[in-house]
Design a protein around this motif. Structure first.
Motif, short mmCIF file in Angstrom:
data_model
loop_
_atom_site.label_atom_id
_atom_site.label_comp_id
_atom_site.label_asym_id
_atom_site.label_seq_id
_atom_site.Cartn_x
_atom_site.Cartn_y
_atom_site.Cartn_z
N ASP A 121 39.86 30.89 18.19
CA ASP A 121 39.02 29.87 18.49
C ASP A 121 39.52 28.71 18.04
OD1 ASP A 121 36.85 29.10 20.16
OD2 ASP A 121 35.51 29.58 18.58
N GLY A 122 39.04 27.42 19.02
CA GLY A 122 39.18 26.20 18.75
C GLY A 122 39.20 25.32 19.86
N VAL A 123 39.94 24.17 19.69
CA VAL A 123 40.13 23.18 20.61
C VAL A 123 41.62 23.05 20.96
CG1 VAL A 123 39.85 20.72 21.42
CG2 VAL A 123 38.02 22.06 20.19
N LEU A 181 37.38 18.96 13.86
CA LEU A 181 36.31 19.45 14.91
C LEU A 181 35.30 18.34 15.23
CD1 LEU A 181 36.75 23.13 14.75
CD2 LEU A 181 37.82 22.00 16.32
N ARG A 182 34.52 18.25 14.17
CA ARG A 182 33.79 17.21 14.19
C ARG A 182 33.71 15.82 14.63
NH1 ARG A 182 28.42 17.33 12.34
NH2 ARG A 182 28.79 19.44 11.26
N GLN A 183 34.99 15.54 14.31
CA GLN A 183 35.56 14.19 14.83
C GLN A 183 35.77 14.06 16.23
OE1 GLN A 183 38.61 13.67 12.14
NE2 GLN A 183 37.49 12.78 10.42
N GLY A 185 33.86 15.60 18.13
CA GLY A 185 32.75 15.88 18.99
C GLY A 185 32.25 17.49 19.30
N ARG A 186 32.97 18.20 18.43
CA ARG A 186 32.86 19.71 18.63
C ARG A 186 32.66 20.22 16.97
NH1 ARG A 186 36.17 21.32 22.89
NH2 ARG A 186 35.31 23.40 22.53
N PRO A 187 31.38 19.86 16.73
CA PRO A 187 31.22 20.02 15.00
C PRO A 187 31.04 21.60 14.98
CG PRO A 187 29.38 19.35 15.93
CD PRO A 187 30.22 19.26 17.25
N VAL A 188 31.63 22.05 13.77
CA VAL A 188 31.33 23.34 13.04
C VAL A 188 30.56 23.23 11.63
CG1 VAL A 188 33.40 24.59 14.09
CG2 VAL A 188 33.92 23.38 12.13
N SER A 189 29.74 24.25 11.23
CA SER A 189 29.25 23.95 9.95
C SER A 189 28.88 25.31 9.49
CB SER A 189 27.80 23.15 10.30
OG SER A 189 26.85 23.92 11.37
N PRO A 190 28.47 25.51 8.19
CA PRO A 190 27.90 26.60 7.53
C PRO A 190 26.67 27.09 8.11
CG PRO A 190 28.54 25.02 5.72
CD PRO A 190 28.50 24.13 7.29
N LYS A 191 26.56 28.51 7.73
CA LYS A 191 25.32 29.09 8.83
C LYS A 191 24.35 29.50 7.52
CE LYS A 191 26.83 28.28 12.67
NZ LYS A 191 26.30 26.91 13.36
N THR A 192 23.17 29.23 7.75
CA THR A 192 22.07 29.89 6.78
C THR A 192 22.18 31.18 6.97
OG1 THR A 192 20.22 29.53 8.30
CG2 THR A 192 20.91 27.61 6.99
N PRO A 193 21.35 31.98 5.99
CA PRO A 193 20.95 33.33 6.23
C PRO A 193 20.22 33.48 7.41
CG PRO A 193 20.97 32.94 3.94
CD PRO A 193 21.07 31.47 4.58
N GLU A 194 19.27 32.68 7.79
CA GLU A 194 18.46 32.99 8.95
C GLU A 194 19.12 32.92 10.14
OE1 GLU A 194 16.12 32.14 5.38
OE2 GLU A 194 17.71 30.86 6.42
N GLU A 195 20.19 31.87 10.16
CA GLU A 195 21.00 31.80 11.34
C GLU A 195 21.86 32.85 11.52
OE1 GLU A 195 21.78 27.13 11.85
OE2 GLU A 195 22.41 27.86 10.08
N LEU A 196 22.48 33.43 10.51
CA LEU A 196 23.30 34.62 10.55
C LEU A 196 22.61 36.01 10.91
CD1 LEU A 196 25.81 34.37 7.45
CD2 LEU A 196 26.24 34.15 9.98
N GLU A 197 21.49 36.15 10.65
CA GLU A 197 20.55 37.15 10.75
C GLU A 197 20.46 37.15 12.41
OE1 GLU A 197 17.27 39.70 8.66
OE2 GLU A 197 17.19 37.55 8.48
N ALA A 198 19.91 36.01 12.98
CA ALA A 198 19.69 35.87 14.32
C ALA A 198 20.87 36.39 15.14
CB ALA A 198 19.02 34.52 14.63
N ILE A 199 22.14 35.89 14.65
CA ILE A 199 23.43 35.72 15.38
C ILE A 199 23.74 37.52 15.62
CG2 ILE A 199 25.78 35.60 15.46
CD1 ILE A 199 25.26 32.78 14.29
N ILE A 200 23.43 38.00 14.26
CA ILE A 200 23.94 39.38 14.07
C ILE A 200 23.12 40.31 14.78
CG2 ILE A 200 24.18 41.30 12.39
CD1 ILE A 200 25.06 39.09 10.43
N ALA A 201 21.76 39.86 14.97
CA ALA A 201 20.88 40.85 15.51
C ALA A 201 20.97 40.95 17.23
CB ALA A 201 19.35 40.32 15.53
N ARG A 202 21.53 39.87 17.52
CA ARG A 202 21.93 39.73 19.00
C ARG A 202 23.23 40.30 19.14
NH1 ARG A 202 24.15 33.97 21.93
NH2 ARG A 202 23.92 34.87 24.29
N VAL A 203 24.05 40.49 18.49
CA VAL A 203 25.31 41.46 18.73
C VAL A 203 24.86 42.80 18.65
CG1 VAL A 203 27.60 42.10 17.54
CG2 VAL A 203 26.95 39.54 17.75
#
Length: 340
Positions: A121-123, A181-183, A185-203
């Motif tokens: 993935d990327g630009v 990527l942030r420079q 205008g397409r920022p990526v960032s670490p994910k909190t446990p709560e964010e990951l849990e929501a992403i994984i639940a969706r999958v």
């Protein structure tokens, strides 16, 4: 493979020297390109850490035709190998082949060899678009890895990945350090446990499984298990995001021990041949990901090049299993490693 490597060296000139030993020395600091960030210490550490792992040779046994096959995450594999998610042909590999031809060669070549190819993935968008198209064209036989984007881009790409028919979804959270990527205008960032849990639940709600790539410590492996990940990849992103990390072979045993029986443990970093695959499994991995060598094979020989390389890896793995007295992958343990 000589013809494939010579062709890759010609097409990748200025981006990869296709060195006899791919150890990060000649390409230090060449990012973009195929090198490692900064001093390339992390890239080099991957290779040297694995080289320090030594095998016990045992020949007083009856192993003559070892079984290299494994089953994991819903796939039956001819050997415990996957192609790591690498893209960006134009700025990492010289543009000698198109993004579409490159990733199709990886995904289709892996499928024909009985293993699985991952896509990146990327630009620009052609990276993920080509990857998704290759997986769809291979009837869902592939693993799309999506970067840890901020905002709606992450959800949109997960939806697009689902449409390929794949059953496994990956996130290379180790890409969070890509400030370029942030420079853009397409920022990526670490994910909190709560964010990951929501992403994984969706999958999981789609009936899929989730792989989290970029785990280098036992505590984060345990955290990945707690938020529901089905697998982790012990990875420092090929040494391309943070200088001066340990090699993956140095941390693998501790990470694998922390989550044994709770999730699947994959690893990448410095794997070049079948003996390296056997070492990583002996250290605790369920399977390995191979990155740069498969990229070189794909650029230099497209699908045939990928199949040739993987055939060589499997032959080397069989030889190493015979010479260590390993009848099948389930029997491989730290007992085959030389301890000082």
């Amino acid at each position: 493979m000589k013809e494939t490597r010579d062709k890759a060296r010609e097409l990748m000139k200025g981006y990869c020297r296709v060195c006899r030993v791919c150890d990060g020395k000649a390409c230090a600091g060449e990012v973009p390109g195929m090198g490692g960030l900064g001093t390339a210490a992390s890239f080099k550490n991957n290779v040297t850490a694995l080289a320090r792992v030594r095998l016990n040779m045992r020949l007083l046994h009856g192993v003559t035709a070892p079984d290299t096959a494994v089953s994991l995450l819903g796939f039956d594999l001819s050997m415990p190998v996957l192609a790591a998610p690498i893209g960006g042909v134009s700025f990492n590999m010289g543009g000698g082949v198109s993004e579409e031809d490159y990733i199709e060669a990886v995904v289709a070549g892996c499928r024909n060899a009985g293993v699985v190819g991952c896509t990146g993935d990327g630009v620009p968008p052609v990276i993920h678009e080509s990857g998704f198209a290759a997986i769809a064209g291979s009837e869902g036989h592939g693993i799309p890895f999506i970067k840890p984007w901020e905002g709606a881009e992450l959800d949109e790409k997960l939806d697009k990945a689902r449409a390929t028919g794949c059953t496994l979804f990956g996130m290379d959270v180790d890409a969070a350090g890509l400030i370029t990527l942030r420079q853009m205008g397409r920022p990526v960032s670490p994910k909190t446990p709560e964010e990951l849990e929501a992403i994984i639940a969706r999958v999981h709600g789609w009936g899929g499984k989730f792989i989290l790539k970029g785990v280098m410590t036992p505590d984060e492996a345990l955290l990945a298990a707690r938020v529901g990940a089905d697998a982790i990849v012990v990875s420092n992103h090929g040494g391309r995001v943070l200088d001066h990390t340990p090699g993956t072979a140095e941390v693998l045993a501790g990470v694998a021990a922390a989550v044994r029986g709770r999730l699947t443990v994959l690893v990448d970093g410095g794997v070049r041949d079948g003996a390296d695959v056997l070492k990583m499994v002996a250290l605790g991995a369920d399977a390995v990901m191979i990155g740069r060598p498969i990229s070189v094979a794909a650029v230099g020989g497209l699908q045939e090049g990928v199949e040739q390389y993987l055939a060589a890896v499997r032959a080397q793995l069989v030889q190493a299993m015979i010479l260590t007295g390993s009848p099948d992958m389930a029997s491989v343990s730290s007992c085959i490693l030389f301890q000082d």
